[in-house]
Scaffold this motif. Structure first.
Motif, short mmCIF file in Angstrom:
data_model
loop_
_atom_site.label_atom_id
_atom_site.label_comp_id
_atom_site.label_asym_id
_atom_site.label_seq_id
_atom_site.Cartn_x
_atom_site.Cartn_y
_atom_site.Cartn_z
N THR A 104 0.82 -1.22 0.00
CA THR A 104 0.00 0.00 0.00
C THR A 104 0.85 1.27 0.00
O THR A 104 0.59 2.21 -0.75
CB THR A 104 -0.93 0.00 1.22
N GLY A 105 1.87 1.30 0.84
CA GLY A 105 2.66 2.51 0.97
C GLY A 105 3.64 2.75 -0.16
O GLY A 105 3.77 3.87 -0.67
N LEU A 126 -6.40 4.20 5.94
CA LEU A 126 -7.37 3.27 6.51
C LEU A 126 -7.05 1.83 6.11
O LEU A 126 -7.20 0.90 6.90
CB LEU A 126 -8.78 3.65 6.06
N ALA A 127 -6.59 1.64 4.86
CA ALA A 127 -6.21 0.30 4.40
C ALA A 127 -5.04 -0.24 5.22
O ALA A 127 -5.00 -1.43 5.57
CB ALA A 127 -5.85 0.33 2.92
N MET A 128 -4.09 0.63 5.57
CA MET A 128 -2.94 0.19 6.35
C MET A 128 -3.31 -0.16 7.78
O MET A 128 -2.67 -0.98 8.43
CB MET A 128 -1.84 1.25 6.31
N ILE A 129 -4.37 0.46 8.29
CA ILE A 129 -4.87 0.07 9.62
C ILE A 129 -5.34 -1.38 9.58
O ILE A 129 -5.03 -2.18 10.47
CB ILE A 129 -6.01 1.01 10.06
N ALA A 260 -8.42 -0.55 -6.19
CA ALA A 260 -7.09 -0.41 -6.79
C ALA A 260 -5.99 -0.76 -5.80
O ALA A 260 -5.00 -1.42 -6.15
CB ALA A 260 -6.90 1.02 -7.31
N LEU A 261 -6.14 -0.35 -4.54
CA LEU A 261 -5.14 -0.70 -3.53
C LEU A 261 -5.07 -2.20 -3.33
O LEU A 261 -3.98 -2.76 -3.16
CB LEU A 261 -5.48 -0.01 -2.20
N ALA A 262 -6.22 -2.86 -3.35
CA ALA A 262 -6.23 -4.32 -3.18
C ALA A 262 -5.59 -5.03 -4.37
O ALA A 262 -5.13 -6.18 -4.23
CB ALA A 262 -7.67 -4.80 -3.01
#
Length: 311
Positions: A104-105, A126-129, A260-262
Motif C-alpha cells: 500500500t505505501g 485506513l487500508a494500512m490500519i 485499486a489498492l487491493a
C-alpha cells in the motif's frame, strides 16, 4: 487507457530504474535497505500523518470503509488459507497474507494518488490500519500454530501486537487521526518539514522496490506462485470490490481507490516474513512475479473502474 498508462508507466519506470542501478552495480543492494528504512521510518509516516491530519473527521472515522476493506481482505486471506489444506499451517498463513496485504505505501499510494488525487489519501491510511492491526497479527498467530512453542494464542497475539506500538507507521496513523479529530493546527515550519518528507516517499519507495527484486528467482515454482499471483491480483480486489459496493456505493471514488489498492502487489517485506518459516524462496518468487504482472492487470482494472465506477 492512455490516460491510465500515463499514471502507471512512470511508477514502473522508477521500479525498473531501481532494479537497473542495483543490477548494474551503480548502487549497492544493501544500500536499498537503508533507503527502505528512510521510507518506512520517516517519509511514509509523514505521508500518512499528512493524509489523516488534513482530512475531515467524517473521512477519518469512515467505519464503512474500514469494515468493507477488512471483510474483503479477510475473505481473500481465507481463500489462501483454505485452498492449501494439504500444507502446514505456516505455509497456509503465508499464502493467506500474500493474497490479502498489498504494498500500500510503496506502490499503492503513488499510483492511487496520481490517478484519483489527494482527496482519496485517507483511503490508504485506513487500508494500512486493516493490514497492520488485523491481517498481519492474524497471519503470525496462525503461522506459529504447531511450531513447537509453548505460547498460547493470546500470548502469540500479544507478542505480535507489542512491536506495533513502536511502529512509526502506526504512530503516524494515530497521531494524524487525533489531529483531525481535535482540529490541531501545527506550526507552519513543522508542516513544511512533513510536506518535504512526504514528497520524498514516492520515488524513493519505488526505487527500493526495484532494487530488492534483483536476484529473485522463480525456478521450479511457477505453478504454485502462479496461483498466488492470481489470488493477489484478482481475488483480493474482487473480494474488496464486493463489500465496497455493498457498503460504500454512494462514494464511488473511495470504492475505486480501495479496489485499486487491493490490486497492488503484496508488501515488499513478504520474503522477510516467509524467511522465519523457511518459505522465503517461494515468497521472493511470488513478489517478483506479482510486481511484474501487476503492470498489466492494473491497466485493465483501472480502465474498468474508470468506465463502470467513476463515470
Amino acid at each position: 487507457m492512455l490516460s491510465i498508462l500515463t499514471v502507471t508507466l512512470p511508477i514502473y519506470i522508477l521500479i525498473a530504474l531501481g532494479y537497473s542501478v542495483v543490477r548494474w552495480g551503480l548502487f549497492p543492494r544493501d544500500g536499498m535497505k537503508t533507503l527502505g528504512l528512510f521510507v518506512v521510518r520517516f517519509a511514509l509516516p509523514a505521508l500518512l500523518f499528512k493524509a489523516l491530519s488534513q482530512s475531515s473527521v467524517e473521512d477519518v472515522l469512515n467505519g464503512r470503509f474500514l469494515l468493507a476493506y477488512a471483510l474483503g481482505s479477510l475473505l481473500s486471506f481465507a481463500w489462501g488459507w483454505f485452498s492449501e489444506r494439504q500444507h502446514e499451517d505456516s505455509f497456509r498463513a503465508i499464502r493467506g497474507i500474500g493474497m490479502s496485504v498489498s504494498n500500500t505505501g510503496f506502490v499503492g499510494a503513488p499510483i492511487v494518488l496520481q490517478w484519483l488525487g489527494p482527496s482519496v489519501s485517507v483511503a490508504f491510511a485506513l487500508a494500512m490500519i486493516v493490514e497492520n492491526l488485523l491481517i498481519l497479527p492474524l497471519t503470525l498467530v496462525l503461522a506459529e500454530r504447531n511450531q513447537g512453542g509453548d505460547a498460547s494464542p493470546s500470548q502469540l497475539l500479544g507478542q505480535t501486537l507489542k512491536p506495533l506500538v513502536k511502529n512509526p507507521l502506526i504512530l503516524a496513523i494515530f497521531s494524524g487521526f487525533l489531529c483531525a479529530v481535535f482540529e490541531v493546527d501545527l506550526p507552519s515550519p513543522i508542516i513544511r518539514v512533513i510536506d518535504m518528507l512526504a514528497g520524498a516517499s514516492g520515488a524513493v519507495a519505488l526505487m527500493v522496490i526495484g532494487g530488492t527484486l534483483v536476484g529473485l528467482k522463480t525456478d521450479g515454482m511457477l505453478p504454485d506462485v502462479g496461483k498466488l499471483v492470481a489470488g493477489k491480483l484478482i481475488v483480493h480486489p474482487l473480494c474488496v470490490g464486493v463489500f465496497m459496493f455493498l457498503l460504500m456505493s454512494k462514494q464511488p471514488t473511495l470504492c475505486a481507490a480501495a479496489i485499486a489498492l487491493a490490486a497492488m502487489p503484496m508488501m515488499g517485506i513478504y520474503p522477510i516474513i516467509g524467511q522465519k518459516y523457511r518459505h522465503d524462496g517461494f515468497c521472493a518468487a511470488a513478489l517478483l512475479m506479482t510486481t511484474v504482472t501487476s503492470f498489466f492487470t492494473l491497466l485493465g482494472l483501472m480502465s474498468l473502474l474508470k468506465h463502470f465506477v467513476l463515470n
